[in-house]
Write a protein that holds these residues in place. Sequence first.
Motif, PDB file in Angstrom:
ATOM      1  N   LEU A 312      10.393   2.573  -7.316  1.00  0.00           N
ATOM      2  CA  LEU A 312       9.489   1.429  -7.257  1.00  0.00           C
ATOM      3  C   LEU A 312       8.734   1.463  -5.943  1.00  0.00           C
ATOM      4  O   LEU A 312       9.301   1.779  -4.896  1.00  0.00           O
ATOM      5  CB  LEU A 312      10.261   0.106  -7.348  1.00  0.00           C
ATOM      6  N   ALA A 313       7.451   1.139  -6.006  1.00  0.00           N
ATOM      7  CA  ALA A 313       6.635   1.044  -4.796  1.00  0.00           C
ATOM      8  C   ALA A 313       5.928  -0.306  -4.796  1.00  0.00           C
ATOM      9  O   ALA A 313       5.521  -0.818  -5.839  1.00  0.00           O
ATOM     10  CB  ALA A 313       5.607   2.180  -4.729  1.00  0.00           C
ATOM     11  N   LYS A 314       5.819  -0.886  -3.611  1.00  0.00           N
ATOM     12  CA  LYS A 314       5.066  -2.125  -3.454  1.00  0.00           C
ATOM     13  C   LYS A 314       3.622  -1.777  -3.102  1.00  0.00           C
ATOM     14  O   LYS A 314       3.374  -0.910  -2.274  1.00  0.00           O
ATOM     15  CB  LYS A 314       5.666  -2.983  -2.346  1.00  0.00           C
ATOM     16  N   LEU A 315       2.715  -2.452  -3.745  1.00  0.00           N
ATOM     17  CA  LEU A 315       1.289  -2.251  -3.500  1.00  0.00           C
ATOM     18  C   LEU A 315       0.722  -3.589  -3.038  1.00  0.00           C
ATOM     19  O   LEU A 315       0.897  -4.600  -3.720  1.00  0.00           O
ATOM     20  CB  LEU A 315       0.598  -1.786  -4.783  1.00  0.00           C
ATOM     21  N   TYR A 316       0.091  -3.592  -1.886  1.00  0.00           N
ATOM     22  CA  TYR A 316      -0.438  -4.859  -1.392  1.00  0.00           C
ATOM     23  C   TYR A 316      -1.889  -4.712  -0.962  1.00  0.00           C
ATOM     24  O   TYR A 316      -2.331  -3.645  -0.522  1.00  0.00           O
ATOM     25  CB  TYR A 316       0.424  -5.435  -0.275  1.00  0.00           C
ATOM     26  N   PHE A 317      -2.619  -5.800  -1.114  1.00  0.00           N
ATOM     27  CA  PHE A 317      -4.060  -5.844  -0.868  1.00  0.00           C
ATOM     28  C   PHE A 317      -4.333  -6.891   0.213  1.00  0.00           C
ATOM     29  O   PHE A 317      -4.482  -8.081  -0.098  1.00  0.00           O
ATOM     30  CB  PHE A 317      -4.810  -6.210  -2.153  1.00  0.00           C
ATOM     31  N   PRO A 318      -4.408  -6.484   1.472  1.00  0.00           N
ATOM     32  CA  PRO A 318      -4.585  -7.472   2.549  1.00  0.00           C
ATOM     33  C   PRO A 318      -5.867  -8.289   2.413  1.00  0.00           C
ATOM     34  O   PRO A 318      -5.904  -9.456   2.794  1.00  0.00           O
ATOM     35  CB  PRO A 318      -4.618  -6.609   3.815  1.00  0.00           C
ATOM     36  N   GLN A 319      -6.930  -7.686   1.854  1.00  0.00           N
ATOM     37  CA  GLN A 319      -8.200  -8.399   1.688  1.00  0.00           C
ATOM     38  C   GLN A 319      -8.456  -8.788   0.236  1.00  0.00           C
ATOM     39  O   GLN A 319      -9.592  -9.086  -0.132  1.00  0.00           O
ATOM     40  CB  GLN A 319      -9.372  -7.558   2.207  1.00  0.00           C
ATOM     41  N   GLY A 320      -7.448  -8.782  -0.598  1.00  0.00           N
ATOM     42  CA  GLY A 320      -7.621  -9.127  -1.993  1.00  0.00           C
ATOM     43  C   GLY A 320      -7.816  -7.886  -2.844  1.00  0.00           C
ATOM     44  O   GLY A 320      -7.898  -6.748  -2.357  1.00  0.00           O
TER      45      GLY A 320
END
Length: 637
Positions: A312-320
């Motif tokens: 599993l990997a977390k994917l994050y979007f700091p600017q949306g």
Amino acid sequence: MKIREVLFLFSLSFLPLISHGQQFIPLSTQEFIAPDTACQGYPITFYTTDPGNTFSWNFCTGNVMSEPELADMGDPGSFLQTPYYIHTVKDSNLFYSFISSSQGGELIRLFHGDQLHGYVISADNLGSFGVLDQDIRGIGSGKDGDHWYVFVMNNSLMIRLDFGNSLMNDPIADTLMFPQFNRTEKVIIARESGEWVGFVANLQPGKLFRLRFGTTLENRPEVEDLSPFVSVYSPCGFDLKKEDGDWFMIICNRYTSSLTRVKFGDNLLNEPVGEFLTAGTFLNYPIDIAITLDCSRTNAIVTNNMQSNVYLAKLYFPQGLGGSASTMPVILDSMATLNLPYGLSGIFRVRDSLYLMAVNNGSSQLTRVTFCGCKESSLATWNGRNPPPITYSEPGIYNINLYIDEGTPNEQVTCKSIAIMPDTGFTLGPDRFICSGVPYWLDPGPGFTSYLWSTGDTTRTLMVTDSGTYWVQVVNSWDCEGRDSVWIGIHDSYQFSQDTTICRGLTYWVEGNWQSETGIYFDTLKSIYNCDSILQTNLYVEVCPLHLWIPTAFTPNGDGLNDVFHPVSENILSFRMVIFNRWGEQVFETNSEDISWDGTFKGKPCQSGVYTYSVWFETYDNPGQTEKKTGTVMLIR
């Protein structure tokens, strides 16, 4: 400590709460009044002006950027055989999951009840409906009026299942053939501006199709090939979310270990724009993705279908969703829970925790992933309009949810993230004594933007010369206040005077040397509080009898000088000495002139002061005739 003084009304109309196949439902736009930042340990006030009837608050809800708990849910009903995709649906307050089991070409239905934390309540094998085979893959759903429809992809076939008014019913199957489909994977059904829209990923050749059902899911959809607008390579799973009024889709490209982002603008029927998305190094044969709009942040979970410690990997979007993306691994302590995971159920919030489920293609088992609510808030939940003040024990970003009129047609959900800033983390230390006449500095430490002392001083340090209680208030760079106080006592410096007589020919250690002349001498001594005191010695040198001389003072402070009380004797036949304190209590006795008193009684240091001694002795010149001397000695510490 304090929070920033500025409060604001937080509107969440831009945060969607979407369930695939249902009309887009925005979160509440009612007023949720709270600070945007607060300080660690400081009481925070939350309140609402919404005219609702019931209110349920959660102050420390889970988010996917925290570390998850994984639970092995096994094979419910023993029906799973090389499963591929799972699709979870919430119908009113009840949860259902549908899983594609490929070896038998069967659709499995799970019933979870009103929560996702426990084990599956029931499992049913709905079979193959006479057409499904080992190529069964993606599952989507939608509720059209009072009818639930579930769509199952099987290569060029789409099976439409009509469950009527409950997903627990036995469905009626309808087979739709689409020759342009091949190796179909995931399917998502959504509703946009009164029209039902679907999307299907085609693994080989890599294509993305849009399905237009029109106003009802009973229609046969028109198929649009979006490949001229969207570049995909071996697409599998994808997810769809609306953020700030615009639709975004993130697609997992299996064999290239990459992601494609598709932008639809404000309507899913618009001409899309696709681009490859750079997202770090933790993607390894990505299969499926589940996106969550977590208050003011957008995050996702991705499954990797390659043997790895990063399943599993977390994917994050700091600017949306329209900005850059980064990945970080979910490191697992054991390989037993996940085994070549494939599809994800989607992320669901139940009270203060987030849940999603993954099907393991390698072990034919189900894994539940839970992002639990935190434990740092002073109160986890509250039922009522306005809760009491809440504190957070650790810095970080926390989610607060408010459910208004829950379970009614007027139900509203609001969510807000609050940043808890670190406290000042300083102390003036314990209460203490200082020495009279010696400047002493109090210092809370560097790094604060302002200092205010109880004396009115605003400098970092404060010089203390008097006894009393002192406090300082500091503010750090996050505008968090801290305050601490300390009591300071004063130990006076004393000047002692002693008269000391020695016999001529002897010496006495004073002023750092052995003195043999009559005179006045001064020494600086350390008290038990390490304060300086002055000892004045009036030294007299006399012609003495050659039998016994007794000093008048000694200083048992461990410096090796005059540390013991020891008469000087000569030509002594017998000797006995006893010493008493000022209360008449005997503190020392010896029968030998060679044994000295070290200033202790029962192993403990005696106090400074005057002590009385008596000495009985015989000389070789007058044996049998006992002489006695009495006097005082000054013990100085």
